[in-house]
Scaffold this active site. Structure first.
Site, PDB file in Angstrom:
ATOM      1  N   ASP A  41     -46.509  23.469   9.983  1.00  0.00           N
ATOM      2  CA  ASP A  41     -46.153  24.685  10.707  1.00  0.00           C
ATOM      3  C   ASP A  41     -46.909  25.833  10.057  1.00  0.00           C
ATOM      4  O   ASP A  41     -47.807  25.606   9.227  1.00  0.00           O
ATOM      5  CB  ASP A  41     -44.634  24.905  10.732  1.00  0.00           C
ATOM      6  CG  ASP A  41     -44.059  25.260   9.368  1.00  0.00           C
ATOM      7  OD1 ASP A  41     -44.799  25.236   8.353  1.00  0.00           O
ATOM      8  OD2 ASP A  41     -42.854  25.557   9.308  1.00  0.00           O
ATOM      9  N   HIS A  42     -46.549  27.060  10.409  1.00  0.00           N
ATOM     10  CA  HIS A  42     -47.235  28.234   9.874  1.00  0.00           C
ATOM     11  C   HIS A  42     -47.125  28.329   8.355  1.00  0.00           C
ATOM     12  O   HIS A  42     -48.071  28.739   7.691  1.00  0.00           O
ATOM     13  CB  HIS A  42     -46.680  29.508  10.530  1.00  0.00           C
ATOM     14  CG  HIS A  42     -45.190  29.623  10.446  1.00  0.00           C
ATOM     15  ND1 HIS A  42     -44.358  28.923  11.292  1.00  0.00           N
ATOM     16  CD2 HIS A  42     -44.383  30.323   9.617  1.00  0.00           C
ATOM     17  CE1 HIS A  42     -43.103  29.191  10.986  1.00  0.00           C
ATOM     18  NE2 HIS A  42     -43.094  30.039   9.966  1.00  0.00           N
ATOM     19  N   CYS A  49     -44.246  21.760   5.739  1.00  0.00           N
ATOM     20  CA  CYS A  49     -43.704  23.004   6.260  1.00  0.00           C
ATOM     21  C   CYS A  49     -43.167  23.750   5.048  1.00  0.00           C
ATOM     22  O   CYS A  49     -43.416  23.329   3.914  1.00  0.00           O
ATOM     23  CB  CYS A  49     -42.649  22.761   7.353  1.00  0.00           C
ATOM     24  SG  CYS A  49     -41.125  21.976   6.829  1.00  0.00           S
ATOM     25  N   GLY A  50     -42.455  24.823   5.247  1.00  0.00           N
ATOM     26  CA  GLY A  50     -42.013  25.631   4.116  1.00  0.00           C
ATOM     27  C   GLY A  50     -41.280  24.829   3.058  1.00  0.00           C
ATOM     28  O   GLY A  50     -41.660  24.809   1.895  1.00  0.00           O
ATOM     29  N   THR A  51     -40.214  24.136   3.461  1.00  0.00           N
ATOM     30  CA  THR A  51     -39.449  23.319   2.525  1.00  0.00           C
ATOM     31  C   THR A  51     -39.802  21.840   2.618  1.00  0.00           C
ATOM     32  O   THR A  51     -39.443  21.065   1.739  1.00  0.00           O
ATOM     33  CB  THR A  51     -37.935  23.429   2.793  1.00  0.00           C
ATOM     34  OG1 THR A  51     -37.659  22.890   4.091  1.00  0.00           O
ATOM     35  CG2 THR A  51     -37.455  24.860   2.681  1.00  0.00           C
ATOM     36  N   GLY A  52     -40.445  21.457   3.684  1.00  0.00           N
ATOM     37  CA  GLY A  52     -40.717  20.052   3.949  1.00  0.00           C
ATOM     38  C   GLY A  52     -39.597  19.367   4.698  1.00  0.00           C
ATOM     39  O   GLY A  52     -39.798  18.319   5.303  1.00  0.00           O
ATOM     40  N   GLY A  96     -37.663  20.274   7.482  1.00  0.00           N
ATOM     41  CA  GLY A  96     -37.693  20.255   8.940  1.00  0.00           C
ATOM     42  C   GLY A  96     -38.712  19.282   9.492  1.00  0.00           C
ATOM     43  O   GLY A  96     -38.413  18.494  10.398  1.00  0.00           O
ATOM     44  N   HIS A 111     -42.101   1.574  -3.057  1.00  0.00           N
ATOM     45  CA  HIS A 111     -40.798   1.017  -2.717  1.00  0.00           C
ATOM     46  C   HIS A 111     -40.413   1.166  -1.254  1.00  0.00           C
ATOM     47  O   HIS A 111     -39.666   0.332  -0.736  1.00  0.00           O
ATOM     48  CB  HIS A 111     -39.711   1.667  -3.564  1.00  0.00           C
ATOM     49  CG  HIS A 111     -39.802   1.300  -5.011  1.00  0.00           C
ATOM     50  ND1 HIS A 111     -38.822   1.639  -5.906  1.00  0.00           N
ATOM     51  CD2 HIS A 111     -40.745   0.637  -5.723  1.00  0.00           C
ATOM     52  CE1 HIS A 111     -39.154   1.195  -7.112  1.00  0.00           C
ATOM     53  NE2 HIS A 111     -40.331   0.599  -7.024  1.00  0.00           N
ATOM     54  N   ARG A 137     -44.104  25.872   0.457  1.00  0.00           N
ATOM     55  CA  ARG A 137     -43.736  27.125  -0.209  1.00  0.00           C
ATOM     56  C   ARG A 137     -43.271  26.926  -1.653  1.00  0.00           C
ATOM     57  O   ARG A 137     -43.000  27.890  -2.349  1.00  0.00           O
ATOM     58  CB  ARG A 137     -42.642  27.843   0.572  1.00  0.00           C
ATOM     59  CG  ARG A 137     -43.150  28.432   1.871  1.00  0.00           C
ATOM     60  CD  ARG A 137     -42.089  29.279   2.543  1.00  0.00           C
ATOM     61  NE  ARG A 137     -42.659  29.970   3.694  1.00  0.00           N
ATOM     62  CZ  ARG A 137     -41.997  30.208   4.814  1.00  0.00           C
ATOM     63  NH1 ARG A 137     -40.748  29.818   4.943  1.00  0.00           N
ATOM     64  NH2 ARG A 137     -42.583  30.849   5.804  1.00  0.00           N
ATOM     65  N   ARG A 167     -38.441  -7.442  -2.321  1.00  0.00           N
ATOM     66  CA  ARG A 167     -37.105  -6.923  -1.997  1.00  0.00           C
ATOM     67  C   ARG A 167     -37.180  -5.605  -1.236  1.00  0.00           C
ATOM     68  O   ARG A 167     -36.283  -5.277  -0.452  1.00  0.00           O
ATOM     69  CB  ARG A 167     -36.266  -6.780  -3.258  1.00  0.00           C
ATOM     70  CG  ARG A 167     -36.710  -5.665  -4.185  1.00  0.00           C
ATOM     71  CD  ARG A 167     -35.903  -5.670  -5.491  1.00  0.00           C
ATOM     72  NE  ARG A 167     -36.142  -4.518  -6.306  1.00  0.00           N
ATOM     73  CZ  ARG A 167     -37.194  -4.340  -7.103  1.00  0.00           C
ATOM     74  NH1 ARG A 167     -38.135  -5.269  -7.175  1.00  0.00           N
ATOM     75  NH2 ARG A 167     -37.317  -3.243  -7.829  1.00  0.00           N
ATOM     76  N   HIS A 168     -38.253  -4.858  -1.451  1.00  0.00           N
ATOM     77  CA  HIS A 168     -38.407  -3.577  -0.760  1.00  0.00           C
ATOM     78  C   HIS A 168     -38.640  -3.782   0.732  1.00  0.00           C
ATOM     79  O   HIS A 168     -38.149  -3.000   1.553  1.00  0.00           O
ATOM     80  CB  HIS A 168     -39.538  -2.766  -1.386  1.00  0.00           C
ATOM     81  CG  HIS A 168     -39.340  -2.521  -2.847  1.00  0.00           C
ATOM     82  ND1 HIS A 168     -38.294  -1.789  -3.351  1.00  0.00           N
ATOM     83  CD2 HIS A 168     -40.053  -2.954  -3.919  1.00  0.00           C
ATOM     84  CE1 HIS A 168     -38.371  -1.755  -4.673  1.00  0.00           C
ATOM     85  NE2 HIS A 168     -39.429  -2.462  -5.038  1.00  0.00           N
ATOM     86  N   ARG A 173     -35.407  -4.263   2.592  1.00  0.00           N
ATOM     87  CA  ARG A 173     -34.700  -3.012   2.811  1.00  0.00           C
ATOM     88  C   ARG A 173     -35.327  -2.194   3.941  1.00  0.00           C
ATOM     89  O   ARG A 173     -34.622  -1.593   4.764  1.00  0.00           O
ATOM     90  CB  ARG A 173     -34.658  -2.200   1.518  1.00  0.00           C
ATOM     91  CG  ARG A 173     -33.849  -2.908   0.442  1.00  0.00           C
ATOM     92  CD  ARG A 173     -34.073  -2.343  -0.922  1.00  0.00           C
ATOM     93  NE  ARG A 173     -33.337  -3.143  -1.904  1.00  0.00           N
ATOM     94  CZ  ARG A 173     -33.639  -3.193  -3.188  1.00  0.00           C
ATOM     95  NH1 ARG A 173     -34.655  -2.483  -3.663  1.00  0.00           N
ATOM     96  NH2 ARG A 173     -32.936  -3.938  -3.998  1.00  0.00           N
TER      97      ARG A 173
END
Length: 144
Positions: free
Chosen positions: A9-10, A66-69, A71, A99, A110, A133-134, A137
């Site tokens: 995003d922006h 994105c800003g926080t990742g 969303g 894994h 950000r 095993r991974h 899962r």
């Protein structure tokens, strides 16, 4: 070399552009699904297109931010064939691939520097899925 789908995003635009140059210098091809500026936008518009490219095989995997990742990761993970991992340290990126066989690396633009992002990308690119095993899962993740 493999093709990487990129989306942001922006808030992630500047980092995305820099990382595209970086992975190009390492020999990777890129499909850039946007955004194309720092103008305010909605991350799902770009995340869905990038996820589709990974699911249909146009890209081997993806990198998004994105800003926080949060969303963009939530949006990517709505796709049944996507395993998007939010990583802010190289060790997380390594384990996400080893894994979880993460096929999307997501970063909080950000909250990390360019140098940190490069270290995270390098760790992700260097890691390989361990299977065993991974895989058992991972097979239980999709909603049927």
């Amino acid at each position: 070399m493999e093709t990487i789908a990129f989306a942001s995003d922006h808030a992630g635009y500047t980092l995305k552009q820099s990382l595209i140059e970086y992975v190009n210098s390492k020999g990777y091809s890129v499909l850039d699904f946007g955004t194309d500026s720092e103008d305010s936008c909605d991350y799902p518009d770009f995340a869905h297109k990038a996820a589709d490219a990974v699911e249909n095989g146009s890209a081997a995997f993806g990198i998004a931010m994105c800003g926080t990742g949060n969303g963009i990761q939530m949006t990517l993970n709505k796709h049944q064939g996507i395993r998007a991992a939010l990583c802010w340290k190289p060790e997380l990126a390594t384990l996400a691939k080893e894994h979880n066989n993460a096929n999307f690396l997501v970063m909080p633009a950000r909250f990390i520097s360019y140098d940190e992002a490069v270290a995270i990308v390098d760790a992700y690119l260097a890691a390989t899925f361990e299977g065993g095993r991974h895989q058992r899962r991972i097979d239980k993740i999709p909603v049927k």
